[in-house]
Structures are given as C-alpha cells and as structure tokens.
Scaffold this motif. Structure first.
Motif, PDB file in Angstrom:
ATOM      1  N   LEU A 123       2.369  -4.597   8.894  1.00  0.00           N
ATOM      2  CA  LEU A 123       2.900  -5.440   7.831  1.00  0.00           C
ATOM      3  C   LEU A 123       3.310  -6.817   8.354  1.00  0.00           C
ATOM      4  O   LEU A 123       3.091  -7.846   7.708  1.00  0.00           O
ATOM      5  N   HIS A 151      -1.866   5.578   6.407  1.00  0.00           N
ATOM      6  CA  HIS A 151      -2.115   4.484   5.463  1.00  0.00           C
ATOM      7  C   HIS A 151      -1.400   3.177   5.784  1.00  0.00           C
ATOM      8  O   HIS A 151      -1.818   2.118   5.313  1.00  0.00           O
ATOM      9  N   GLU A 152      -0.341   3.211   6.585  1.00  0.00           N
ATOM     10  CA  GLU A 152       0.430   1.988   6.830  1.00  0.00           C
ATOM     11  C   GLU A 152      -0.235   1.103   7.875  1.00  0.00           C
ATOM     12  O   GLU A 152      -0.681   1.580   8.918  1.00  0.00           O
ATOM     13  N   SER A 186       1.772  -2.648  -0.433  1.00  0.00           N
ATOM     14  CA  SER A 186       2.739  -1.785   0.242  1.00  0.00           C
ATOM     15  C   SER A 186       4.178  -2.252   0.069  1.00  0.00           C
ATOM     16  O   SER A 186       5.108  -1.519   0.387  1.00  0.00           O
ATOM     17  N   ARG A 190       9.321  -3.044   6.652  1.00  0.00           N
ATOM     18  CA  ARG A 190       8.997  -1.932   5.751  1.00  0.00           C
ATOM     19  C   ARG A 190      10.266  -1.210   5.308  1.00  0.00           C
ATOM     20  O   ARG A 190      10.398  -0.823   4.150  1.00  0.00           O
ATOM     21  N   VAL A 214       1.522   6.912  -2.958  1.00  0.00           N
ATOM     22  CA  VAL A 214       0.683   5.866  -2.362  1.00  0.00           C
ATOM     23  C   VAL A 214      -0.452   6.431  -1.522  1.00  0.00           C
ATOM     24  O   VAL A 214      -1.304   5.676  -1.052  1.00  0.00           O
ATOM     25  N   GLN A 215      -0.497   7.750  -1.318  1.00  0.00           N
ATOM     26  CA  GLN A 215      -1.566   8.351  -0.523  1.00  0.00           C
ATOM     27  C   GLN A 215      -2.528   9.184  -1.362  1.00  0.00           C
ATOM     28  O   GLN A 215      -3.420   9.832  -0.820  1.00  0.00           O
ATOM     29  N   ALA A 271       6.171   0.131  -2.142  1.00  0.00           N
ATOM     30  CA  ALA A 271       6.204   1.564  -1.819  1.00  0.00           C
ATOM     31  C   ALA A 271       7.651   2.059  -1.859  1.00  0.00           C
ATOM     32  O   ALA A 271       8.570   1.316  -1.485  1.00  0.00           O
ATOM     33  N   GLN A 322      -3.554  -5.616   1.027  1.00  0.00           N
ATOM     34  CA  GLN A 322      -2.999  -4.295   1.314  1.00  0.00           C
ATOM     35  C   GLN A 322      -1.513  -4.382   1.609  1.00  0.00           C
ATOM     36  O   GLN A 322      -0.731  -3.515   1.193  1.00  0.00           O
ATOM     37  N   SER A 323      -1.092  -5.395   2.323  1.00  0.00           N
ATOM     38  CA  SER A 323       0.324  -5.579   2.623  1.00  0.00           C
ATOM     39  C   SER A 323       1.130  -5.835   1.358  1.00  0.00           C
ATOM     40  O   SER A 323       2.246  -5.340   1.208  1.00  0.00           O
TER      41      SER A 323
END
Length: 596
Positions: free
Chosen positions: A253, A249-250, A296, A420, A119-120, A299, A292-293
C-alpha cells in the motif's frame, strides 16, 4: 509498439495441434481442482500481420466468448504510447460473457464465499487477469521485437498471490516453451481445496507458496505459518524453503499511495461513497496497483461499484464508462493512453501519477502536491485533482508517522502495515454504528417458532439510524472530526451501501432460517403427531424435507450460528426426525413419499 489492430483468435480459422495430450483434455475430475483456483492461462502474441492473437488457452477445453477473447487480447499489452521494454506485470478486470456456462459461480466458489472475508470473495460477474508482458529486441522477427504476454484468468481477487505465481510461470515459459505451462497446470490440479481458515501449501514448478486465507469472523489475522512442520510442508534435502505470503490479496500500500499520502483521507471518502475516479499513469503497472490500493482503503468493506485496474480504448465497456450524457458512472479506471485526458475531462476526480514508475514515487519526499481542480488534464502535473469537499478532517498524525518512517528508512512493508491499520480503524469506526443498528433489526428469539416460517429482518430506516449517531456514533472510536452524518447520507446513495446492506440482509435472513431449523430440530415431533391426521403428518414431512434442503444450502451458516450446546448436529437431528415420522405412516404412503 505498432498501432493495435483487431485481435485475432488463431483457432478461429484453423485447428492447430493441442499443446496438451488428447487424453488429458476432457478429464473433468482432473481439472476440477484447477478450476477452483484458475479459470485458464492464456498466451497472447503480437503478430505483425494479425495484431494481437490468442495463441493458446490452457487447459484447451476451456471455452471463452468472442468478447472475452477480444478484451483479453487488448488488455494483455500496454498501450502503444506506454513504450514498456523488458518485462512488465500488471492486472486487469473484465466482465464474464452473459448467458454462458461461465456466468454462474462454481459450487466450490459459492462455498468459499460463505467462508471468507468479503474482499476475498470470488467475483460472480468478472474475471481477474494477471498479465506478464515481455517486449525485447529480436532481429529474427519481422518487426525486430518479441512481444508476448501470459495472462492468468481467475475469479479470485488474490492479487498478491497471483502476481507471484505469474512472475514464476511466465519467465520459465518464455525460456522453455509450452511444457512449462503444461507442468504448471498439472501442479495446480493437485493443489489443496480452496478453503478459508486452512494453512495452504501450493506447489508450483519447484516452488512452494505457503499462506493462510482468513476465515470470516475468525480471530486469526490470516498470516501464514512460517514453521514448515506445523503447516504440514515437508521439505526434501534439495528443496528450497517455502515462500511465505502473509496475505493472498494485500499489496504494498505504501509504495502506491506515498505520492498522494496527504490526501489519503480524501481518497478514502471518494472510494467509500462510490465517486468516479480516473488514475492516469505512464505504465499499466502503476495505474493497476494504484487502483487496487484505492479499493483496499475501505477494507473490510468490499468495493461494490465497477473498477478497472487497467483500461484501454479498445475495451468493450469503453462507451459505457466514457459517455457524457448522464455523467460518469461509479467506477475507478486506471489508464495510460493520453487520449483519456480529453475523453475523461468531464470526470470530477483525477489522480495523476509521476512518470517513470512506482519506484520514483518514493523519491518525491515533501514535494507532495495540493488538491487542485482543472479541466485541462493534458497539462496536469502529478497530484490529486478534485472539487470534492471532504466531510471529515484529515488525521495529520498518521501522515507525520509515515513521513518520519521515510526519514528513518523504515521498511516499506512496515509502512504499509501502518497505513492499512489506520485505514482499517477508520473504516471500522464508520461501520460499527451501521453494524450495531443492523443487529437491532433482528426479530426477538420469542418470535422464532418451530411451526412457522422463519421471520424476516426488520427494514432499515435511515432516519432511525441517523438518530442513533449522537449516542453511539463513530466519534466514540475515531479521533476524526467533521460531518459524520453528512458522510453517512452520501454513503446511503452509493453502490457500496447497497452491496453491504444486501449482503448483511441475506446473512441475517440465513441466520433466522438457521435458528428456526435449530428450534425445529429440538421439538418433540413424535409427541406432536398424537391426535394428528395422516395428511398433517405428511405435510410436516414435506416441510421437513424442504427444511433439510435449506439446511444443505446454508450448511456453513448453520455451523457458524448454532451454539456450543448444539455442536453442528441440527442437520442430523432433522434427518432422524424425518425418518421417525415416515415410520408412523402406512406402507402405501411411504411408497408415495419415497417416489416424490
């Protein structure tokens, strides 16, 4: 905001003075480190006569295609209906122009992608853009408003880091002018190399951002060190302590997903299987953070379909994403223009956010709406709208924990961590059987010969995998009940499975090549040459040179694969063997080989 006109590149018809000294423009080495982190910084102005105008690009030697410039100009401003006053931050994603020098990733990005978690990884086909837009009244201007944006363009999906960087650079630029951007670029040119697993101190305009980018398969959780001395950051007497970022990156959330919390498991399924989703909001900030949430939620799987955190009717992909002939493509769009309510009325999944910003999402408490279905998107109240029937039942316990946290005023960061962790455990439960089956596709050690080409992984057979679920399925690690097999079958048809499988197949192939290289480095080739003709020895030398080329290309994979009894010395051993073999040849053959 006035109706948008076609964006104009002010440099198209004239050549204004460069905002940087000429002596700094084409120093490739000076800008090499900058390009690891950022592609460029764009200044976009709203001109009454010209419309959106690309006012400047830093560094000035960066070239952008006309379509890229147009997309940047339109994406740099909220839609005319959004009415954003003051300062607004959001992020966007746009395609890299094909068949240009920017199409291929730089060597450092390729190396970084082999080190970091999926994810990065640097995006090979897209730029991420981080926008800071300011709109304030200014009677000195013809329209009475100052409207300008700073856009940081990068290949890296470091949303948390670049939001912080953009919020530091842009206000200072608006106050003090172009010298701020010149100083920021110079600072970034001196940043450390883009490396995973290293503690990084990033100096920028008097601030130090401190973080750690986790390395793939690392036991470290990637949290930045808070101890200045241990991270190598030495503070001066008048210097503020570093700003520690626990993740590059997080994002928060909890604040984005709270208004749809009761549907979080449904949303996880929709994202996992690559269903088309449109997020409708009143501001680009809300819709981009929600998109974006959503990404994620699955992930550590990297979302492999298309996504646009903020999308406008002027985007070059507008027709591609909104066409109705073949149905919606697998993409997640974030929009603010009410025009999309009609244009995307055929989309199967819609998330309507509360007007008034993300902050207000925290005030709705128990007034969470149930999943509905409707084709009249203009009349929708906030909520999730879909006819999708989930394969799994929701886990009400985690929802109760979060709601209890709201009553107890639990910090948002803690709530985000709780969500998360739960979603990560759910995704891992789903992926463990797939990873276990994928590992079974590796050929046996006895099939790896130093004198033969490396074997390839066995093919992935969906029916064979599904047959393993009864004994070793996700029910062993997850409390969720439902049709797991049906979910896997739907997943197999998604871009996410294709992306995951291609990546894992490539990793297994590289591992097998690396093991074959290791086996070759351990064999006594000098003894092997006994009784061999010169042509056979030359053939082996040519093969060794090809193997060394592979070894250089897969150096990081080689380090990860070689065992502790062979501490990363395979490359050196092969080089020594190659040298020894060449010594066995007559001088004329040595000369020929040295010239090939």
């Amino acid at each position: 905001m006035a109706t948008k006109q076609a964006p104009i590149d002010k440099n198209e018809h004239s050549t204004p003075p460069s905002p940087m000294n000429d002596q700094n423009i084409l120093h490739t080495e000076k800008w090499q480190r900058f390009s690891d982190w950022l592609h460029c910084i764009c200044v976009v102005n709203f001109d009454l006569e010209l419309g959106q105008a690309l006012e400047a690009i830093y560094p000035p030697h960066i070239q952008l295609g006309e379509q890229e410039k147009s997309n940047i100009c339109y994406l740099a401003f909220p839609d005319s209906n959004s009415g954003c006053m003051g300062d607004t931050q959001f992020h966007v994603r746009l395609r890299v122009a094909p068949a240009t020098e920017n199409t291929l990733l730089k060597a450092q990005h390729i190396r970084f992608n082999s080190q970091c978690i999926p994810v990065q990884r640097a995006d090979s086909g897209h730029y991420w853009g981080f926008v800071y837009f300011r709109q304030i009244k200014d009677n000195r201007l013809p329209r009475g408003y100052f409207q300008k944006s700073i856009v940081l363009l990068t290949r890296l999906p470091f949303v948390n880091l670049f939001y912080e960087i953009c919020s530091l650079i842009a206000p200072q630029y608006f106050d003090d002018g172009e010298l701020v951007l010149e100083s920021a670029c110079d600072n970034i040119c001196h940043w450390p190399a883009l490396e995973a697993g290293e503690s990084l101190s990033l100096h920028l305009l008097g601030t130090v951002f401190q973080t750690v980018i986790p390395k793939i398969n690392s036991k470290s959780n990637g949290n930045a060190q808070s101890n200045n001395e241990s991270s190598g950051t030495q503070l001066l007497d008048n210097q503020l302590p570093p700003q520690v970022l626990s993740s590059v990156h997080e994002i928060d959330l909890f604040r984005s997903l709270f208004s749809v919390l009761t549907h979080i498991h449904l949303l996880w399924e929709l994202v996992l299987v690559g269903e088309p989703i449109v997020v409708m909001a009143s501001s680009p900030t809300d819709c981009s953070l929600m998109v974006q949430s959503l990404l994620s939620l699955i992930a550590p799987i990297a979302y492999a379909a298309e996504s646009r955190p903020y999308f406008t009717i002027h985007d070059s992909e507008f027709k591609e994403f909104t066409q109705q002939n073949q149905g919606p493509p697998p993409v997640i769009l974030g929009v603010t223009n009410p025009f999309f309510a009609k244009t995307l009325s055929h989309w199967p999944h819609t998330i309507r956010l509360i007007d008034g910003g993300t902050q207000n999402n925290l005030s709705i408490g128990q007034n969470l709406r149930k999943v509905k279905s409707s084709s009249r998107l203009m009349e929708l109240s906030p909520g999730v709208y879909t006819q999708y029937k989930p394969f799994l039942q929701k886990d009400k316990s985690v929802i109760k924990k979060v709601m209890l946290g709201v009553k107890m005023s639990r910090p948002s960061a803690v709530q985000s961590c709780l969500l998360r962790r739960h979603m990560l455990e759910l995704t891992q439960s789903f992926m463990i059987p797939l990873e276990r089956y994928m590992a079974s596709l590796m050929p046996l050690q006895k099939d790896i010969s130093p004198f033969k080409a490396a074997p390839t992984p066995h093919p992935f057979k969906q029916d064979d995998f599904l047959a393993t679920l009864e004994q070793s399925g996700p029910q062993l690690t997850s409390t969720l009940k439902g049709d797991w097999e049906g979910l896997y079958k739907r997943f197999f048809r998604s871009p996410n499975f294709k992306g995951w499988y291609e990546n894992r197949y490539m990793e297994l192939t590289q591992t097998l090549q690396t093991l074959q290289l290791q086996a070759l480095s351990e064999v006594n080739l000098i003894k092997w040459t006994e009784g061999k003709h010169e042509v056979e020895i030359v053939d082996m030398i040519l093969k060794l040179e090809q193997k060394l080329k592979i070894c250089n290309e897969n150096f990081d994979q080689l380090n990860a694969t070689t065992s502790s009894s062979h501490p990363n010395n395979t490359k050196e051993q092969l080089q020594r063997i190659l040298t020894d073999l060449k010594c066995l040849l007559p001088d004329d053959l040595k000369t020929i080989l040295s010239n090939t």
